[in-house]
Design an enzyme around this catalytic site. Structure first.
Site, mmCIF file in Angstrom:
data_model
loop_
_atom_site.group_PDB
_atom_site.id
_atom_site.type_symbol
_atom_site.label_atom_id
_atom_site.label_comp_id
_atom_site.label_asym_id
_atom_site.label_seq_id
_atom_site.Cartn_x
_atom_site.Cartn_y
_atom_site.Cartn_z
ATOM 1 N N GLY B 292 0.793 -1.218 0.000
ATOM 2 C CA GLY B 292 0.000 0.000 0.000
ATOM 3 C C GLY B 292 0.823 1.265 0.000
ATOM 4 O O GLY B 292 0.356 2.325 0.429
ATOM 5 N N LYS B 293 2.035 1.189 -0.493
ATOM 6 C CA LYS B 293 2.885 2.386 -0.518
ATOM 7 C C LYS B 293 2.624 3.239 -1.763
ATOM 8 O O LYS B 293 2.924 4.427 -1.765
ATOM 9 C CB LYS B 293 4.358 1.967 -0.425
ATOM 10 C CG LYS B 293 4.719 1.336 0.925
ATOM 11 C CD LYS B 293 6.071 0.627 0.928
ATOM 12 C CE LYS B 293 6.379 -0.012 2.277
ATOM 13 N NZ LYS B 293 7.593 -0.865 2.232
#
Lengths: 347, 347, 347, 347
Positions: B292-293
């Protein structure tokens, strides 16, 4: 007259029943990185054989998700390592496994967006459960409430307390943090802010009203004291990054401060980074000699190999050949009063 | 029916009079890392063109000794970068040059023990004067006496004050620290302890009776606030190491804390590290999506190339094509009260 | 419901008394290139276990100077390899050692101009005696006089005769050429012109009035026949270069010519080259699937590691676990009439 | 007294309007591979400026699919290259494009089995139409019918005839083969058997009753003649593989045969391979000096960079700075009678 460059023939290795340390011994008479791997074992043994030597070990790369945790715990508990400098991630993942959670066999050929939807975090070909990570985060956040507000902790102090806390749990015995706690091996994590370990501590501040301070200057102070007070030192590195530079810099600081030559007497690196790009991670140990980080006669070797191949081989060869030596050596025994560290050598 | 995989032919590049940005444009229709280099320029331009986007830039590797200082100063002063995360070494070397000292053309084919005797420090094929470094160390140590005892500084606060101090000197104008001070670009150095910058500050404590605290937790707190409060974000990286991970982690922390998707909308990396070794420095931006970066539709590109080749080309292409865009965009303007940071977008 | 991506936990390796094949077995449950190394052994065993499989082996890199000669001889004589495709240099160096000459332990940190003055040739950290090379050159030149003028030899035919000649010498038993001659393993050297082996043969033409022809087209013809006539095939590569491409191309040619799917059923590569540069040496085996070089369900693994580390480990693990299998398998037995090759499977 | 190691400061590059050759000029005063890239241009110019120098160029890697064809054609037609040694693949792909076919923009993140079903061949991030390749194969097979049965061709002779044939087609003007034919630049392909070019010629034998012979020994003979008869020589390499070794070996053979020093006076390599693995592709030019492949005072530079980045930059810098020099130099003009090659220098 014999040509001086042609004195020692290589010895092509045969294929026969042999132990892992026999294999690495034979590699010394081959070439390229295989020879280097053999020399890594020899140089580490030489550091163990030299009494009153403090062995610093720098650990970078995602070694714990890749299954290297017990190997690290072994090296620490047998005191083939005296001081550990690690990235935050490796300590976080160690903590995660120490709490009974797992990493999983995965693949790098996968749809990462799909993984994200399934709350799976990928580390090359290893998968992790994001929900499990949340639980570890919360556990660290809660642990952090025992820390004293306003005291300027070094990372070493916090990691000692974390090891102590984990050591109370039965399942945690192969943990790096627990082994280090039990073996009296200090751990530094100078870039603790750069990890889930660091931010989970920080969350105790912003969500639980704590006022924890991790004074990163204390890490420099403490680590350079250890180098100053050591008779001899070795720097051994898996990967580069902050751990490598930090250990090398202790020699520079200690020499600068004491006005004596406190450079390391041994240097070993297992790395996939390379000198050609000019960065510290990949630079040669020779380059570091120009900075006075290693003595001019230091025992030094660089092996360019993924540590998930090299480290297990080296650790098993050390087990076969070095346990007695490690046991008998006069090793550093650490004591401290706040940020004032001491060491004396003994069994 | 046309094969869907065979829609867009490559366009072999001719050799003709052209500008640097025309060259990178044409590279987009070739292959391999050349194509990637062209895409780096395009993706950076796309980030500049997206209003209300905060551009984080991670700088690792010995870029300043390698002559990249003015390029970095340019990117900062033109606000093609909004927040800088750097290793300590790059800021130390910037400070060194800002004080009027030099790095020197050297060679990697040299006797490092001889260099050491001559008090010359080597960084691959660049030499430095160790005596000059001592002077820079002392200068930083003295500068540090202005810092308040017992206050838990973030690295950003100290680097702001350092930039301010350097900005008073005429010769320092092409400095990263000074440019950032003038342009209102915050600089974070989460591993400041791992550099001559950090240890020179520490020396003010042990040799000048100071009680300076650098609270590394404050860096996490401040940087994640910037991510939280940004409408859109981009992460651009030269090299990996702490800067890359730290910028990526701001998205994780901000999402975790706000329970919203605060992942980055753009990701660009110029690196010589590779995914095969499993480390964070070399990992793909896709891998980071699993964490989820980056958003699932983020504009992302990785170019495997030494930054001393890629960065000058990209910077010149941006100068030719992106100055107006950078000038007109609604960029973040930062204000703060202690560790409470705010930003609003504006010209 | 269990997350499908999180089924199989990694198993951190402990440090305990174990054999080399136990070590590689345990590596399979770790990560990164360590896991790949474990999978190389598994995949090679799977190829040996599949009856009526012809195992092509591609050898590039300076493996013989680096002490890998006996390992190669072992793999050939135990018939873990059925067809060898090699660079000329490896066969030349094998011949050099088979004639009783040596390579020497050297260093890469040396003055090469000084070496040249001393008639020492360097191969990274291995030295060789240039005068010894001259003797080997002359020996090959003389050997070549037995070759028939005007006959369009394939490299295989010449290498067979060379192996036969060397087999008459007592000391040559650990030779690749001799082992292959004795084990009935054909050797191809499609780029024989690119080596001292090739130019020494050529010298028989220009200095001894011979009219030797090495018809490189015959190599394609013969090697693709072997692929056509094999029930199953495997391609195993140490390094890339011509040997890798040549073995992969046999599948393309055989499929093209027979209009059947003759792609390889197994693919294993040990390489330090990487896909990012777009070249054939470093490309993934998956990329080769797009060309029809491997079956869609082929057993495939790539391990990025210097072969001087990986090959000894793999060979010893195969010795421990695969000798019986290799012995019992129905392996290809080759016969020929000029360039018309045949094979049948048998013990 | 000034420290001898600290004479020449680096000059940090600014960002300003400049040409590509100004950029590479400025890179010379930076560090790492950027400096090397600048030195590649300088060294190539030095080779062009030295009259009566024969410039050998080795081309490996999938450069044509990656859009480098016109750049190569430019360098040949402007006679910045005098003799080309190439892999077969690059010449095959050149022929493919010369016949009007294309390569396509693709992706390395793709299902290769799906590509195979769609008859799409992948080269990293470039796609190709397999059906188009079949047509090119057939075209080459038909072309080959003009070759004389039983004559022991060198690859150079066949490539000359292939260039001649292609030169009759209007669309083929940016072809390597055609440019070389027109400019009188001989092309060698010592590993022609290892390519679609080679096997398509071979198919004329097995499907069309031809008896074509490509005598690979003739390649050694012819290429070493060129080196013998040259006053000065340069070796310039994109990638390693057979082309690099073959060009270097011409110096060894020529010196051996003439008993004079025929080593190359210049060496330039652009490569992503590295010395650490011990192979010839990645070895330093210094290592080659120990073999007598380069003079002790040769102008030499290695730049570690993907050629799809480095080659376009270098070619454009040469266009800006070197066209006149190339035009005015006394360059080799080749004539031949069978395998007897001659050269004289002239405009």
């Amino acid at each position: 007259m014999k040509n001086v460059f042609l004195r020692y023939p290589t010895k092509p290795m045969d294929v026969s029943k042999k132990s892992i340390s026999q294999l690495t011994n034979e590699m010394i008479l081959t070439g390229f990185q295989g020879r280097k791997l053999g020399e890594v074992v020899e140089t580490w043994l030489a550091a163990l054989e030299r009494n009153e030597t403090t062995i610093f070990f720098g650990l970078a790369g995602a070694m714990i998700p890749a299954g290297m945790r017990k190997i690290m715990a072994y090296l620490i508990s047998k005191r083939m390592i005296d001081v550990l400098v690690s990235t935050g991630a490796n300590l976080y993942h160690d903590c995660h496994e120490a709490l009974g959670r797992k990493h999983y066999l995965g693949s790098y050929k996968v749809d990462d967006v799909l993984l994200h939807k399934n709350k799976v975090d990928r580390i090359y070909d290893v998968f992790a459960n994001e929900k499990g990570f949340y639980k570890t985060d919360i556990w660290i956040e809660k642990f952090s409430t025992i820390l004293e507000d306003g005291y300027p902790y070094s990372s070493r102090e916090i990691l000692y307390l974390l090891g102590e806390e984990l050591s109370k749990r039965k399942r945690s015995k192969n943990s790096i943090l627990v082994s280090a706690y039990n073996a009296g091996v200090p751990i530094f994590c100078p870039a603790i802010a750069d990890s889930s370990l660091g931010f989970s501590i920080m969350f105790a501040n912003i969500r639980r009203g704590k006022k924890i301070i991790v004074n990163t200057l204390a890490d420099i102070e403490e680590s350079s004291q250890l180098c100053e007070k050591s008779k001899n030192t070795a720097g051994i590195y898996v990967g580069g990054g902050v751990p490598k530079n930090f250990i090398q810099q202790t020699a520079v600081i200690a020499s600068y401060y004491t006005r004596k030559d406190k450079s390391h007497g041994f240097g070993i690196q297992i790395t996939t980074d390379l000198p050609q790009w000019g960065g510290l991670s990949g630079c040669t140990l020779e380059e570091s000699q120009s900075w006075g980080k290693y003595k001019s006669d230091a025992g030094m070797v660089t092996c360019n190999c993924d540590a998930t191949i090299a480290l297990p081989i080296v650790a098993h060869a050390l087990m076969e050949r070095g346990e007695d030596t490690a046991d008998k050596r006069d090793k550093p025994i650490f004591t401290w009063n706040g940020h004032r560290l001491k060491l004396k050598y003994g069994k």
